[in-house]
Structures are given as structure tokens and as C-alpha cells.
Design an enzyme around this catalytic site. Structure first.
Site, PDB file in Angstrom:
ATOM      1  N   LYS A 109      -8.423  -8.670   0.299  1.00  0.00           N
ATOM      2  CA  LYS A 109      -8.826  -7.460   1.028  1.00  0.00           C
ATOM      3  C   LYS A 109      -9.155  -6.378   0.009  1.00  0.00           C
ATOM      4  CE  LYS A 109      -7.096  -3.759   2.584  1.00  0.00           C
ATOM      5  NZ  LYS A 109      -8.239  -2.878   2.276  1.00  0.00           N
ATOM      6  N   GLU A 165       1.565  -3.845  -8.381  1.00  0.00           N
ATOM      7  CA  GLU A 165       1.161  -3.105  -9.585  1.00  0.00           C
ATOM      8  C   GLU A 165       0.843  -1.708  -9.094  1.00  0.00           C
ATOM      9  OE1 GLU A 165      -0.391  -1.345 -11.988  1.00  0.00           O
ATOM     10  OE2 GLU A 165      -2.024  -2.668 -12.630  1.00  0.00           O
ATOM     11  N   CYS A 199      -4.511   3.400 -13.424  1.00  0.00           N
ATOM     12  CA  CYS A 199      -3.046   3.448 -13.352  1.00  0.00           C
ATOM     13  C   CYS A 199      -2.442   3.577 -14.752  1.00  0.00           C
ATOM     14  CB  CYS A 199      -2.498   2.236 -12.618  1.00  0.00           C
ATOM     15  SG  CYS A 199      -3.255   0.722 -13.096  1.00  0.00           S
ATOM     16  N   GLU A 259       1.475  11.456 -10.280  1.00  0.00           N
ATOM     17  CA  GLU A 259       0.313  10.698 -10.732  1.00  0.00           C
ATOM     18  C   GLU A 259      -0.911  11.334 -10.086  1.00  0.00           C
ATOM     19  OE1 GLU A 259      -0.604   6.744  -9.212  1.00  0.00           O
ATOM     20  OE2 GLU A 259      -1.211   6.158 -11.226  1.00  0.00           O
TER      21      GLU A 259
HETATM   22  P1  ADP Z   1      -5.214   5.079  -2.867  1.00  0.00           P
HETATM   23  O1  ADP Z   1      -4.105   5.937  -2.282  1.00  0.00           O
HETATM   24  O2  ADP Z   1      -5.396   5.295  -4.287  1.00  0.00           O
HETATM   25  O3  ADP Z   1      -6.450   5.015  -2.026  1.00  0.00           O
HETATM   26  P2  ADP Z   1      -3.938   2.870  -1.745  1.00  0.00           P
HETATM   27  O4  ADP Z   1      -2.642   2.435  -2.302  1.00  0.00           O
HETATM   28  O5  ADP Z   1      -3.967   3.639  -0.466  1.00  0.00           O
HETATM   29  O6  ADP Z   1      -4.667   3.619  -2.876  1.00  0.00           O
HETATM   30  O7  ADP Z   1      -4.909   1.635  -1.544  1.00  0.00           O
HETATM   31  C1  ADP Z   1      -4.864   0.438  -2.256  1.00  0.00           C
HETATM   32  C2  ADP Z   1      -5.148  -0.708  -1.305  1.00  0.00           C
HETATM   33  O8  ADP Z   1      -4.099  -0.781  -0.340  1.00  0.00           O
HETATM   34  C3  ADP Z   1      -6.437  -0.572  -0.502  1.00  0.00           C
HETATM   35  O9  ADP Z   1      -7.032  -1.857  -0.379  1.00  0.00           O
HETATM   36  C4  ADP Z   1      -5.942  -0.087   0.842  1.00  0.00           C
HETATM   37  O10 ADP Z   1      -6.810  -0.420   1.906  1.00  0.00           O
HETATM   38  C5  ADP Z   1      -4.636  -0.838   0.968  1.00  0.00           C
HETATM   39  N1  ADP Z   1      -3.668  -0.267   1.903  1.00  0.00           N
HETATM   40  C6  ADP Z   1      -3.497   1.041   2.237  1.00  0.00           C
HETATM   41  N2  ADP Z   1      -2.508   1.159   3.144  1.00  0.00           N
HETATM   42  C7  ADP Z   1      -2.021  -0.082   3.383  1.00  0.00           C
HETATM   43  C8  ADP Z   1      -0.984  -0.620   4.214  1.00  0.00           C
HETATM   44  N3  ADP Z   1      -0.242   0.157   4.994  1.00  0.00           N
HETATM   45  N4  ADP Z   1      -0.770  -1.953   4.186  1.00  0.00           N
HETATM   46  C9  ADP Z   1      -1.502  -2.757   3.398  1.00  0.00           C
HETATM   47  N5  ADP Z   1      -2.489  -2.314   2.603  1.00  0.00           N
HETATM   48  C10 ADP Z   1      -2.762  -1.001   2.587  1.00  0.00           C
END
Ligand code: ADP
Length: 506
Positions: free
Chosen positions: A200, A275, A309, A406
Site C-alpha cells: 500500500k 521504521e 527520517c 520531528e
Molecule cells: P505522514 O504523517 O508523514 O503522512 P504517515 O505515517 O501518515 O506519514 O503515512 C505513512 C503511511 O501510513 C501511508 O501509506 C499512510 O497511508 C499510512 N497510514 C496512515 N494512517 C494509517 C493507519 N491508521 N493504518 C495503516 N496505515 C496508515
């Protein structure tokens, strides 16, 4: 800024939109609606991508599960799997220019960076992991359980061994900052281990994952072994974590979402590797080679507009060289040309989204309100795109919010330390963060570097260098920067589990 036109190959790819989901070797129309994918440098639409609904993720999980249990996959000799991965690596290399260009238009980074860091690295990642397919051996043990036949009986009575089996179906959740590289470390490691994968990509940057799916198809992987479900985190990502058909989750992203995933995975104790974020220190001692240390410190925070990161976002500089170092970094920052990633003169592209830019600007405002001194940048330039000027803030107070959070943007927070500061005291300052991803030390005293490297709480320590990642070396975070490893033997074993078998030979 003139708006660059994509090359014919990239135009042809974009025109294949609205892009669909890649599930079970087929392109499926998903039911989560279409998302407009835009160029963060211009705001213009590039293409449209179908978002996977939770039901679509269920379909993908079913396909990956069936493939995992099929003779076509389970019975495939490791050498054949290795050849598939190798072929994929060759295809990625052959299409590196096109992949880099798609990444530039979708993610914003300069082409030279995308070509070297992103598209230039992933072919080798596939070939590195291809080598592991045939090397995941088990072990034979020497058990101490007493022989029920009594003394003098011939030969061992117990044969005890462990086999290393693939973990099953892997859900790989990737972020938007280095989309293809991070996806590939997960996907290649998991496939090498004999798992099947559902990737995904981040909702903002799904395009290279979709092009990757076309190349996986061309390489000849069996249907269902690799699937791509672009989608929103809280729906598609959460559905992947929730699915009873998925055995493992490998996630790269923010620490907050990492914690959400751990909570969700507790439902069925699905194993998770993470990570996560960082707030990595970069330390410049007075005896460092400043001609190298200054540009490296600038690079460490400004590369990919700070959306890394590993970014060396906390600078600690020895008092006697403070002026030279900060002036040097600020001069580099002021010289950096912001622009579209396809412009060869661009040193820094935009941030991924307006939301991200607002977040970065918010941290800068908080840092200055808490007493930080602005040395350069600090604002968004006028005009289209999510640009933010490379910024340096001097802040001696370690509790300054800009020194704590961060920021994930081009913002360096600098502090000084006395040249003769006791090493233990300095280490306490360096380690005063919930994160533990990386650290970079610049010194001419190699013994000091070894001593400090041993005391730093981080998964990677770079001495007189930055960002030294290699497929062959495991990388993982300490503290709240993550669980588990990517890269190296540890990175492939992450996707395996050991089964111990004992056979009574009497
Ligand atoms: P950022 O805050 O930097 O956008 P995220 O940690 O939100 O980074 O996003 C990293 C990945 O995690 C993306 O693919 C996002 O769609 C996914 N993601 C965000 N929320 C969830 C969740 N609740 N469960 C699983 N995956 C998620």
C-alpha cells in the site's frame, strides 16, 4: 517557474489513468473512489488513481493468501524465485530514467536525486535480496535430553532441527518521502523470504508503485505474489493491518501512525516491523574537516527538502567553530535554488503537500516564539507549489519545540557545546530525544568517534559521513524510531519464522 512537460514515456504512463489496483495479476477497478494525484511543485493534476476500499484490500489479501498457499509459489525452488527477483532488478534498471521522472513529478524531489537515490538504487536492492533466496538455511541442533535407551546405545536418539519458513502474507505500508526505495526494501526482502506481498503506497505518491506492478508482471511473478492497493491510510492501510489473511505488517511512516498500527495489530498479535521518525543529531567537533562537514551538515537536513527520517535535524557544533559552521550552512541554504525537480538547476523541490508545509511553518513559528534565532529561511516563497525555504534556527534550549519534534522539512536546529565538554555530558544531550534512528559525528579523532558511537542510542552512527545505507547492512531504529530491521540478513529474516522439529529415532 516554467511547467516542465513529462517525457513521452511518462506521458504514456500517466495517460493510462485512471490507474487501477493490481490484484492477483489483474488490474481491478476498486471501489474506494478516484484520487487526483498532483505535482507538488505546481499543484497540477498528473493522473487519477483508484483508491482501494477495505473490501478491495480484503480481495487482495485473499489473492496473496491463495498464492502463498499454492504449489506455484510454495513449491517454487528458491533459485527460480531468485531469478524472478533478479529479472525485476534488471527491468528496474532499464526503466530507471522513467521511474525517476515519475517520482519527480509525483513527489517533487530533483531529478538528479531521484535518479541516484530512488531509481538508481532499487535494481541493486532486488539483486541483493535475490541472493538471499537460496541462502535461508535452517540448523541442526545438539540436544541434551537424556537418551531413554540408557548408556551405550548406538547413534543419537533424537534428531532436532529448525527450519526457517516464510512468515506468510506481508502487508507493506510505504510513505511518500522516498516511495519506491522504501517499498522495494520491504517488497524484495519479503519476496526473497518466500512471502507474498500486498503493497500500500502512500495516498499522495502511488504512481511509481503502480509502474512497479507493471514491471513485476513483466518479470513473470505468479499472480497474487505481489499486489498493489493504493489507498488512504485510515481505510486501506487500516484494513491491511486488520485483515486476518495478512500475517505481517512492515510499515514506514510517522511514529504516531506506527503506534496506531501496533494497537490495531494487538487484536490478533500480528507481528509488525516499524521504521519510524527521527530527530537525529549531527555533531561537529573543532577538529573536524570543516570543508567536508559543513556541506554534509547542509545536505543531511536539506536533501529531499528535509523529508527524510534520517535527516540530521539537530546540529551540535563545538563552540570554537560555531561561527564558521553556521555561516557556512546558512550560505549554502541561501544559495539553494528552489524549483521544479525536472529543472536541472533545482537543488531543492517542494514539500509534498500544503498541509506538510503548514506543519513545517508551524514548528518554525513555535521554535522562534520559544527563543530560537532565525539564521536563514523561515518562510514559504511566493508563487505556486508547496515550497519552503531552507531554514536554520539557532536554539540553545534543548526543550525548544523545534529541537524536540520531528519537523520533516528543511529546518535545521543548531546548538553549541563547549569544546572541552565531557563526553558523557555530550552523550546525554545527544540522546535526550524519544527517537533513536541515526547520528552523524564529524571529528578527526577516531578514538573519540568510537567511544561516542558506542554511547549513542541510535540504530545507525555515521562517522565523517552521512546517510550511509546499504542493502547489505541492517537498519533499524532504537527507542521510538522503530522495531525490526530492513536490509542485510536481518532484513530478510524479518519475514521468516523458525520452526523446530524433533524426531524420536528410537
Ligand atoms: P505522514 O504523517 O508523514 O503522512 P504517515 O505515517 O501518515 O506519514 O503515512 C505513512 C503511511 O501510513 C501511508 O501509506 C499512510 O497511508 C499510512 N497510514 C496512515 N494512517 C494509517 C493507519 N491508521 N493504518 C495503516 N496505515 C496508515
Amino acid at each position: 517557474m516554467t511547467t516542465p512537460v513529462p517525457s513521452p514515456k511518462v506521458q504514456a504512463f500517466l495517460a493510462r489513468g485512471p490507474h487501477r489496483l493490481f490484484v492477483d495479476g489483474k488490474w481491478l477497478s476498486g471501489s474506494g473512489g478516484l484520487r487526483s494525484i498532483t505535482d507538488p511543485a505546481t499543484g497540477l493534476e498528473l493522473s487519477q488513481v483508484t483508491m482501494a476500499s477495505p473490501a478491495d484490500v480484503g480481495t487482495a489479501a485473499g489473492a496473496a493468501r491463495r498464492c502463498f498457499e499454492s504449489p506455484a509459489w510454495r513449491g517454487m525452488p528458491p533459485a527460480v524465485r531468485a531469478r524472478l527477483l533478479w529479472r525485476l532488478g534488471e527491468l528496474l534498471d532499464a526503466h530507471a530514467d522513467e521511474l525517476a521522472e515519475i517520482e519527480v513529478f509525483n513527489q517533487g524531489k530533483p531529478f538528479w536525486l531521484a535518479r541516484a537515490l530512488d531509481a538508481g538504487a532499487i535494481g541493486e536492492t532486488c539483486r541483493y535480496f535475490a541472493g538471499w533466496c537460496t541462502k535461508l538455511d535452517g540448523m541442526v541442533h545438539s540436544p541434551s535430553a537424556p537418551d531413554p535407551r540408557g548408556p551405550g546405545a548406538a547413534g543419537p536418539w533424537l534428531h532436532m532441527y529448525s527450519v526457517r519458513e516464510p512468515a506468510g502474507v506481508v502487508g507493506a505500508i510505504a510513505p511518500w518521502n522516498v516511495p519506491l526505495v522504501i517499498a522495494m526494501a520491504k517488497v524484495a526482502g519479503a519476496l526473497a523470504a518466500g512471502c507474498t506481498v500486498i503493497l500500500k503506497p502512500a495516498e499522495q505518491t502511488p504512481l511509481t508503485a503502480l509502474r512497479l506492478a507493471e514491471l513485476v508482471e513483466e518479470a513473470g511473478f505468479p499472480p497474487g505474489s505481489f499486489n498493489v492497493v493504493p489507498g488512504l491510510g485510515e481505510t486501506a492501510g487500516a484494513a491491511l493491518v486488520d485483515s486476518p489473511l495478512v500475517d505481517r505488517i512492515t510499515f514506514t511512516g510517522s511514529t504516531d501512525v506506527g503506534k496506531l498500527i501496533v494497537r490495531a495489530a494487538a487484536k490478533d498479535l500480528k507481528r509488525v516491523s516499524l521504521e519510524l521518525g527521527g530527530k537525529s543529531p549531527l555533531v561537529i567537533f573543532a577538529d573536524a574537516d570543516l570543508a567536508r562537514a559543513i556541506p554534509a551538515a547542509a545536505d543531511s537536513i536539506f536533501i529531499n527538502a528535509g523529508q527524510m527520517c534520517f535527516a540530521g535535524s539537530r546540529l551540535f557544533v563545538a563552540h570554537s567553530v560555531r561561527g564558521k559552521v553556521l555561516d557556512g550552512i546558512a550560505a549554502i541554504a541561501r544559495d539553494m535554488k528552489l524549483g521544479h525537480g525536472m529543472d536541472p538547476e533545482t537543488a531543492m523541490g517542494p514539500l509534498i503537500s500544503e498541509e506538510q508545509r503548514a506543519r513545517v511553518a508551524g514548528y518554525v513559528a513555535q521554535g522562534l516564539a520559544a527563543g530560537g534565532q532565525l539564521l536563514c529561511g523561515g518562510a514559504a516563497p511566493a508563487g505556486p507549489g508547496n515550497f519552503f525555504a531552507p531554514t536554520v534556527i539557532a536554539a540553545e534550549n534543548p526543550l525548544n519545540p523545534a529541537a524536540q519534534a520531528e519537523i520533516f522539512g528543511p529546518v535545521l536546529v543548531a546548538a553549541t557545546f563547549p569544546d572541552q565538554m565531557p563526553e558523557q555530558e555530550l552523550l546525554t544531550r545527544l540522546n535526550a530525544t524519544p527517537f533513536g534512528l541515526a547520528a552523524s559525528l564529524w571529528t578527526g579523532d577516531i578514538a573519540r568517534a568510537h567511544r561516542l558511537a558506542s554511547g549513542i542510542q541510535a540504530g545507525a552512527v555515521w562517522v565523517n559521513c552521512i546517510n550511509m545505507l546499504d542493502d547489505a547492512a541492517p537498519m533499524g531504529g532504537f527507542k521510538q524510531s522503530g522495531w525490526g530491521y530492513e536490509g542485510g540478513r536481518a532484513g530478510v529474516e524479518e519475514f521468516t519464522q523458525l520452526k523446530t522439529i524433533a524426531i524420536d529415532l528410537t
